[in-house]
Design an enzyme around this catalytic site. Structure first.
Site, PDB file in Angstrom:
ATOM      1  N   SER A  53      -3.329  44.102 -43.125  1.00  0.00           N
ATOM      2  CA  SER A  53      -2.312  44.787 -42.325  1.00  0.00           C
ATOM      3  C   SER A  53      -2.839  45.985 -41.533  1.00  0.00           C
ATOM      4  CB  SER A  53      -1.129  45.210 -43.201  1.00  0.00           C
ATOM      5  OG  SER A  53      -1.554  46.111 -44.183  1.00  0.00           O
ATOM      6  N   LYS A  73       6.121  51.029 -46.686  1.00  0.00           N
ATOM      7  CA  LYS A  73       5.300  51.626 -45.614  1.00  0.00           C
ATOM      8  C   LYS A  73       6.141  52.578 -44.765  1.00  0.00           C
ATOM      9  CE  LYS A  73       2.031  47.779 -45.324  1.00  0.00           C
ATOM     10  NZ  LYS A  73       1.570  46.617 -44.566  1.00  0.00           N
TER      11      LYS A  73
END
Length: 777
Positions: free
Chosen positions: A678, A721
């Protein structure tokens, strides 16, 4: 037929009794009508007709309640008893049939005719049958022992076949209806044959009775013998000072087995093992193994259950009392309760609470048990490497015992507890087997109704158990096991939630534990916020609780030392107590920089921001990656590097940069391992920024996997996140377009403070993330 065979005569109904011709019998007469009939008879010629009742329960019989054929009898003697009844001695004379009833009011008076036996045409045949009957009756007397030898001798002296048949019939244990049948058979030959049939049947029945009697006697003798021997053993053991010895122990275990309410097959097995134990000497090593096994069987809750409290409002109150937030998990528990209330037969769900440490997964399972009013049992699977820990050891091994599942059920004492399997992601496998494979049966509602433990051997029903598992990282759980569980993700707490938890739960708890009271210590609102922002950086609240505990200890010291009577904790006094802030709160970067981009990472501890730095130096095009990166992350960096080389002209980068420059990509916090795809677009952005000299905007954070063609692929853990970005003070998040659906999961307080931009290609990322070219560079 001569006229004297017909006559008018009083009738006496008999209840449960029948008199044959030639039979002499005592009768007790008490009914008014019967007494009147007797008196009338005595006034005339002492003759009376005796007829049996069809139904014995009728007290005042009518003519329809009496048989049509009876016996003409002579009253020999009549005696009045003190209780009012009359005792009469009667002798049966001949069979008689009622023609009509003449009077029914005061007593029964009837017209009757006598029934004489047929002419003796087949006398010789009758004699043969008669001898046969006598022989059978003799055998019957020997077996029966109810008829005396004197009676047999008197019967053997009778020469008339008809009379013989009647006398034998009177001595047989027949019902009134069967005797009436014999009375109605006027033909002597037929009557004798019928008696023969009855005698044969009676002999068979008596033979069977004898066999059964002998069998019962044998078993009685055996039982008495065993009892006698046991009593002797007890006496010997008592003399030897062995208290009750093994016998008392066996009886105690037998009682426990009877009370344990086991399934039939398990009870059978337990009793079989008890039989082996009883015969085995106490000194034998296997004796203690069998005893241990039986005690495990009787101590398990086979059918004992607690009653669920299926009150949704009560459950909601308890869950809210114990935990702040966590709405998704609470909702799932309430749904289960609602369905259970409607069906009463739902199998226990298997929930997996996945999330970072310190968010309340374990305590939530305890609250679920409290809300349902079920027993709670917890086992930790962290570090379990042996399959026998789950399934138990076979009894042949020394020190064998059941697995942790069966041990947990015994501890719960109920067949339907809330069973917490803590840290299911920390199980490992080695040469002793794979415990996660053994868990497949436990956590499958279709199979766990017959869970097999190696020690118990018999199957155990786990289908009513509500299993709750916890995990920090579901990535390490094998797929077949993961497939059996309903995953409920618990992300880290937001700043607002942490404040709520601190005020409602942590502060009261720590103040009480440190012997303080609200009057002695007071936390200001902004001091809690400062604690959260500058002294902790975590997804859960464990560190926050520790910091609050530290403040409480310092306050307790001040009060005991007499420095202060009351401590008020403000942001300024917080620094005196805990020292300088440990973390920097605010922008991830102080200003826009070239070659430094902020990525968003997901860790087992929740979300985190990741600063990626790129530096260029003249060289031969060497690519260096540092920061303890995993293979996937290194591959992401190379993919970004290859994409930039293929698009060098469009990006206005020197096409030969890979031959003239050495590139170094570093991810700070070098001691922390990092992996995953990611950070792909973050590395590409930092690289392009360094090569073009364009600054990366300091308020932008990004996450997404990159392909060689520059496409941005979806990632996981967006909620965590986003929360880390909010915590770090970022304002804009760039995320893959396919993750747009996950924005709804992010708490509203976090969504309000962030701007989300979805991107499909790296070109869009650069448009939003890069500023103007740095002219100084």
């Amino acid at each position: 037929m001569s006229e004297n065979t017909k006559r008018n005569i009083p009738l006496l109904p008999l209840r449960g009794l029948l008199v044959f011709p030639t039979m002499v019998l005592h009768l007790d007469v008490g009914r008014e009508k019967s007494v009147q009939a007797l008196e009338k008879s005595m006034m005339d010629n002492s003759e009376i007709l005796l007829t049996s009742q069809i139904d014995l329960s009728v007290d005042e019989p009518d003519k329809k309640d009496l048989y049509q054929i009876g016996t003409l009898a002579k009253v020999k003697q009549m005696l009045k008893l003190p209780n009012g009844t009359i005792r009469v001695l009667v002798e049966g004379l001949e069979r008689a049939e009622i023609i009509t009833y003449l009077e029914e009011d005061e007593y029964f008076k009837v017209e009757m005719k006598l029934l004489f036996e047929d002419e003796k045409e087949h006398y010789s045949e009758e004699l043969a049958i008669m001898r046969n009957v006598l022989g059978q009756f003799e055998q019957y007397v020997k077996i029966s022992k109810k008829v005396s030898n004197e009676t047999l001798q008197s019967v053997q002296d009778i020469a008339e076949p008809g009379r013989l048949a009647d006398v034998i019939a009177s001595h047989l244990p027949l019902k009134v209806a069967e005797k009436q049948n014999l009375l109605e058979i006027v033909n002597v030959r037929e009557r004798l044959l019928h008696i023969l049939d009855i005698l044969n049947n009676e002999k068979e029945v008596l033979g069977l009775e004898q066999k059964i009697g002998q069998r019962v006697k044998k078993s009685m003798e055996k039982t008495q013998k065993e009892y006698y021997l046991r009593e002797q053993m007890k006496a010997i053991q008592k003399e030897l000072g062995d208290k009750e010895g093994k016998t008392g122990e066996v009886e105690e275990l037998r009682t426990k087995i009877a009370e344990a309410d086991m399934p039939e097959n398990v009870e059978e097995k337990a009793l079989k093992e008890l039989g082996r134990y009883e015969k085995m000497p106490s000194t034998s090593a296997e004796s203690s193994v069998i005893r241990n096994y039986i005690e495990w069987l009787v101590s398990l809750p086979w059918k004992e259950e607690t009653t669920d409290r299926l009150d949704i409002n009560h459950a909601q109150t308890i869950l809210d009392e114990d935990h702040y937030g966590l709405d998704q998990v609470k909702e799932r528990v309430l749904e289960y309760l609602a369905v259970q209330e409607l069906t009463r037969s739902l199998k226990g769900p298997i929930l997996c609470l996945a999330g970072p440490p310190g968010v309340g997964k374990t305590s939530l399972a305890r609250s679920i048990a409290r809300a349902l009013e079920r027993k709670f049992v917890r086992i930790s699977l962290g570090g379990v490497r042996d399959e026998a820990e789950i399934r138990g050891h076979r009894r042949t091994y020394v020190g064998a015992m059941p697995g942790r599942i069966i041990q947990g059920m015994k501890k719960a004492g109920s067949a339907n507890p809330v069973f917490l399997l803590d840290e299911i992601d920390k199980m490992a496998s080695d040469f002793r087997g794979d415990p996660s494979s053994a868990m497949l049966e436990v956590l499958d509602p279709e199979q766990n109704n017959a869970f097999g433990d190696h020690f118990i051997e018999e199957t155990y029903d786990l289908s009513k158990v509500m299993f709750v598992t916890t995990a920090n990282n579901i990535g390490t759980i094998p797929d077949p096991l993961l497939d059996r569980m309903e995953i409920i993700s618990i992300a880290g707490y937001t700043e607002i939630e942490k404040q709520g938890i601190a005020k409602e739960h942590l502060l009261p708890k720590q103040i009480k534990e440190h012997g303080l009271s609200k009057g002695k210590i007071q936390f200001k609102e902004d001091s809690i916020l400062k604690l959260i922002r500058y002294y902790t950086r975590e997804a859960g609240v464990r560190s926050l609780e520790r910091e609050i505990a530290t403040v409480c200890r310092k306050a307790a010291k001040m009060i005991v030392a007499g420095e202060k009577n009351r401590v008020i904790v403000t942001p300024n006094t917080l620094e005196n107590m805990l020292g300088k802030p440990r973390f920097r709160y605010g922008k991830a970067e102080e200003e826009d920089q070239v070659g430094a981009a902020t990525g968003l990472a997901y860790t087992t501890g929740g979300g985190n921001t990741l600063s990626i730095e790129v530096s260029l130096a003249k060289g031969k095009g060497e690519l260096t990656l540092t920061g303890k990166l995993g293979d996937v992350m290194k591959e992401s960096a190379r993919a970004a590097f290859s994409y930039i080389r293929s698009k060098a002209d469009e990006l206005k980068i020197d096409p030969d940069f890979h031959e003239k420059l050495d590139i170094h990509i570093h991810v700070p916090e070098g001691a922390t391992p990092k992996d995953g795809p990611s950070a792909g677009i973050t590395m590409a952005t930092a690289l392009i920024s360094a090569l073009t000299g364009r600054k990366v905007k300091k308020e932008v954070g990004m996450t997404g996997e990159i392909t060689l063609r520059g496409r941005v692929l979806p990632i996981g853990g967006l909620k965590e996140k986003a929360m880390s970005a909010h915590r770090a003070g970022l304002e804009t998040i760039l995320l893959p377009a396919e993750n747009e659906k996950d924005i709804e999961d992010i708490p509203e307080s976090v969504r309000k403070g962030l701007k989300f931009i979805t991107v499909k290609h790296l070109d869009e990322v650069l448009k939003h993330a890069l500023g103007e070219k740095d002219e100084d560079n």
